[in-house]
Design an enzyme around this catalytic site. Structure first.
Site, PDB file in Angstrom:
ATOM      1  N   TYR A 170       0.818  -1.134   0.063  1.00 20.66           N
ATOM      2  CA  TYR A 170      -0.005   0.100   0.120  1.00 20.66           C
ATOM      3  C   TYR A 170       0.965   1.320  -0.082  1.00 20.66           C
ATOM      4  O   TYR A 170       0.461   2.209  -0.599  1.00 20.66           O
ATOM      5  CB  TYR A 170      -1.151  -0.060   1.119  1.00 20.66           C
ATOM      6  N   ARG A 217       1.343   1.635  -3.806  1.00 23.81           N
ATOM      7  CA  ARG A 217       0.130   2.133  -4.233  1.00 23.81           C
ATOM      8  C   ARG A 217      -0.041   3.712  -4.014  1.00 23.81           C
ATOM      9  O   ARG A 217      -0.314   4.328  -4.883  1.00 23.81           O
ATOM     10  CB  ARG A 217      -1.114   1.308  -4.190  1.00 23.81           C
ATOM     11  N   GLN A 222     -15.148   2.100  -6.773  1.00 26.59           N
ATOM     12  CA  GLN A 222     -14.248   0.902  -6.005  1.00 26.59           C
ATOM     13  C   GLN A 222     -13.082   1.284  -5.950  1.00 26.59           C
ATOM     14  O   GLN A 222     -12.131   0.597  -5.302  1.00 26.59           O
ATOM     15  CB  GLN A 222     -14.540  -0.400  -6.883  1.00 26.59           C
ATOM     16  N   HIS A 243     -14.327   0.904  -1.215  1.00 22.60           N
ATOM     17  CA  HIS A 243     -13.110   0.181  -0.829  1.00 22.60           C
ATOM     18  C   HIS A 243     -12.348   1.027   0.022  1.00 22.60           C
ATOM     19  O   HIS A 243     -11.088   0.339   0.085  1.00 22.60           O
ATOM     20  CB  HIS A 243     -12.567  -0.744  -2.168  1.00 22.60           C
ATOM     21  N   GLY A 295     -15.381   1.083 -16.418  1.00 20.56           N
ATOM     22  CA  GLY A 295     -14.262   0.488 -16.095  1.00 20.56           C
ATOM     23  C   GLY A 295     -14.247  -0.375 -14.781  1.00 20.56           C
ATOM     24  O   GLY A 295     -13.386  -0.267 -14.155  1.00 20.56           O
ATOM     25  N   THR A 296     -15.178  -1.286 -14.620  1.00 22.82           N
ATOM     26  CA  THR A 296     -14.873  -2.335 -13.755  1.00 22.82           C
ATOM     27  C   THR A 296     -15.358  -3.528 -14.410  1.00 22.82           C
ATOM     28  O   THR A 296     -16.396  -4.020 -15.130  1.00 22.82           O
ATOM     29  CB  THR A 296     -15.985  -1.999 -12.622  1.00 22.82           C
TER      30      THR A 296
HETATM   31  N1  APR Z   1     -11.086   2.778 -19.712  1.00 23.97           N
HETATM   32  C1  APR Z   1     -12.400   2.157 -19.068  1.00 23.97           C
HETATM   33  N2  APR Z   1     -12.195   0.764 -18.541  1.00 23.97           N
HETATM   34  C2  APR Z   1     -11.013   0.101 -18.796  1.00 23.97           C
HETATM   35  C3  APR Z   1      -9.909   0.868 -19.240  1.00 23.97           C
HETATM   36  C4  APR Z   1      -9.919   2.065 -19.657  1.00 23.97           C
HETATM   37  N3  APR Z   1      -8.813   2.939 -19.918  1.00 23.97           N
HETATM   38  N4  APR Z   1      -8.907  -0.102 -19.127  1.00 23.97           N
HETATM   39  C5  APR Z   1      -9.398  -1.345 -18.734  1.00 23.97           C
HETATM   40  N5  APR Z   1     -10.718  -1.171 -18.373  1.00 23.97           N
HETATM   41  C6  APR Z   1     -11.546  -2.214 -17.760  1.00 23.97           C
HETATM   42  C7  APR Z   1     -10.948  -3.574 -18.229  1.00 23.97           C
HETATM   43  O1  APR Z   1     -11.395  -4.060 -19.327  1.00 23.97           O
HETATM   44  C8  APR Z   1     -11.910  -4.234 -16.691  1.00 23.97           C
HETATM   45  O2  APR Z   1     -13.323  -4.351 -17.104  1.00 23.97           O
HETATM   46  O3  APR Z   1     -11.541  -1.766 -16.324  1.00 23.97           O
HETATM   47  C9  APR Z   1     -11.990  -2.977 -15.735  1.00 23.97           C
HETATM   48  C10 APR Z   1     -10.988  -3.244 -14.536  1.00 23.97           C
HETATM   49  O4  APR Z   1     -11.292  -4.468 -13.892  1.00 23.97           O
HETATM   50  P1  APR Z   1     -10.524  -4.833 -12.677  1.00 23.97           P
HETATM   51  O5  APR Z   1      -9.226  -4.873 -12.733  1.00 23.97           O
HETATM   52  O6  APR Z   1     -11.128  -6.169 -12.061  1.00 23.97           O
HETATM   53  O7  APR Z   1     -11.005  -3.747 -11.451  1.00 23.97           O
HETATM   54  P2  APR Z   1     -12.217  -3.285 -10.420  1.00 23.97           P
HETATM   55  O8  APR Z   1     -13.429  -3.986 -11.334  1.00 23.97           O
HETATM   56  O9  APR Z   1     -12.231  -1.939 -10.142  1.00 23.97           O
HETATM   57  O10 APR Z   1     -12.033  -4.305  -9.362  1.00 23.97           O
HETATM   58  C11 APR Z   1     -12.775  -4.260  -8.201  1.00 23.97           C
HETATM   59  O11 APR Z   1     -11.219  -5.464  -6.927  1.00 23.97           O
HETATM   60  O12 APR Z   1      -9.224  -5.900  -6.330  1.00 23.97           O
HETATM   61  C12 APR Z   1     -10.177  -5.530  -5.892  1.00 23.97           C
HETATM   62  O13 APR Z   1     -10.912  -3.784  -4.317  1.00 23.97           O
HETATM   63  C13 APR Z   1     -10.326  -3.999  -5.247  1.00 23.97           C
HETATM   64  O14 APR Z   1     -11.779  -2.167  -6.092  1.00 23.97           O
HETATM   65  C14 APR Z   1     -11.152  -3.485  -6.722  1.00 23.97           C
HETATM   66  C15 APR Z   1     -12.255  -4.358  -7.107  1.00 23.97           C
END
Ligand code: APR
Length: 228
Positions: free
Chosen positions: A55, A58, A88, A106, A171-172
């Protein structure tokens, strides 16, 4: 006249173009450690030093980052909608962009908390080390919600989503619960969008309009559609 309510759920993807790595994109590893080792309550009890190192690094990365066109576009939308952002992300790029209603599911990388008392929170300045103690005598830790911990902001998030006139997911990967379950709380009349450059499974979300683009171009497109 009251503005329509736009609720936005953001994930790591919205900050990717600000230089903050997503979680699952790079194999989900940090210097050969799994997410579970560095971002779970079990990982913390097993090896506090490792978790603090993760962390600290990060936080350093987040300090270098600036909001991108996606974050800034959401701020601009406040002229037209009552915008509520549920993120998140533990970076504070939405706040840096000027967004006024941001809920961190989070936790946040700019805050530390007492290991024993989640309500004892302070600004996080400088690297955290083992032996850095809060005023209650317990170890300071990042104010982050780890795997295996409750998500205290969920109740508020559900309330916001249930009141939405418009809802956008940006973006999740929607792999982490309970956050991912929010997409099923939208009211029937709500117009729903999803912005992600990769195809995201829309099981149970067939009514979402997909914009298959990165946040910096996809969010401005989303705004055009919302303002039409
Ligand atoms: N713009 C939009 N979306 C994007 C981009 C971009 N430039 N680049 C990547 N992505 C998308 C990916 O295709 C994916 O679907 O963003 C998403 C990221 O997914 P994760 O890496 O799984 O992140 P997230 O969904 O935020 O993770 C959720 O998991 O590890 C835990 O607590 C942590 O908050 C986090 C949670």
């Amino acid at each position: 006249m009251n503005k329509a309510k736009l609720v936005v759920l953001t994930g790591a993807g919205i900050s990717a173009e600000s230089g903050i790595a997503t979680f699952r994109g790079g194999g989900g590893l940090w210097e050969n450690h799994s997410i579970e080792e560095v971002a779970s309550i079990e990982g913390w009890y097993k090896n506090r030093e490792l978790v603090l190192a993760f962390y600290n690094s990060r936080r350093q990365a987040a300090l270098q980052a600036q909001p991108n066109a996606g974050h800034l576009a959401l701020k601009e939308l406040e002229a037209h909608f009552e915008v509520r952002i549920i993120t998140q992300n533990v970076d504070t790029l939405h706040e840096m962009a000027g967004s006024t209603a941001v809920l961190h599911l989070h936790g946040r990388l700019d805050q530390k908390r007492s290991e024993k008392n989640p309500k004892l929170v302070a600004p996080w300045e400088g690297d955290l080390k083992l032996g850095d103690l809060a005023s209650d005598g317990s170890q300071w830790r990042p104010n982050i919600v780890w795997f295996g911990e409750m998500v205290p902001a969920m109740e508020q998030a559900v309330e916001w989503v249930r009141e939405a006139d418009f809802f956008a997911v940006i973006g999740t990967s929607l792999q982490v619960y309970p956050a991912a379950g929010l997409v099923h709380e939208v009211p029937l009349h709500c117009e729903c969008y999803l912005v992600d450059p990769q195809p995201v499974s829309l099981i149970g979300m067939q009514h979402f309009i997909q914009i298959t683009e990165a946040a910096t171009t996809g969010v401005p497109k989303l705004i055009k559609k919302l303002l039409q």
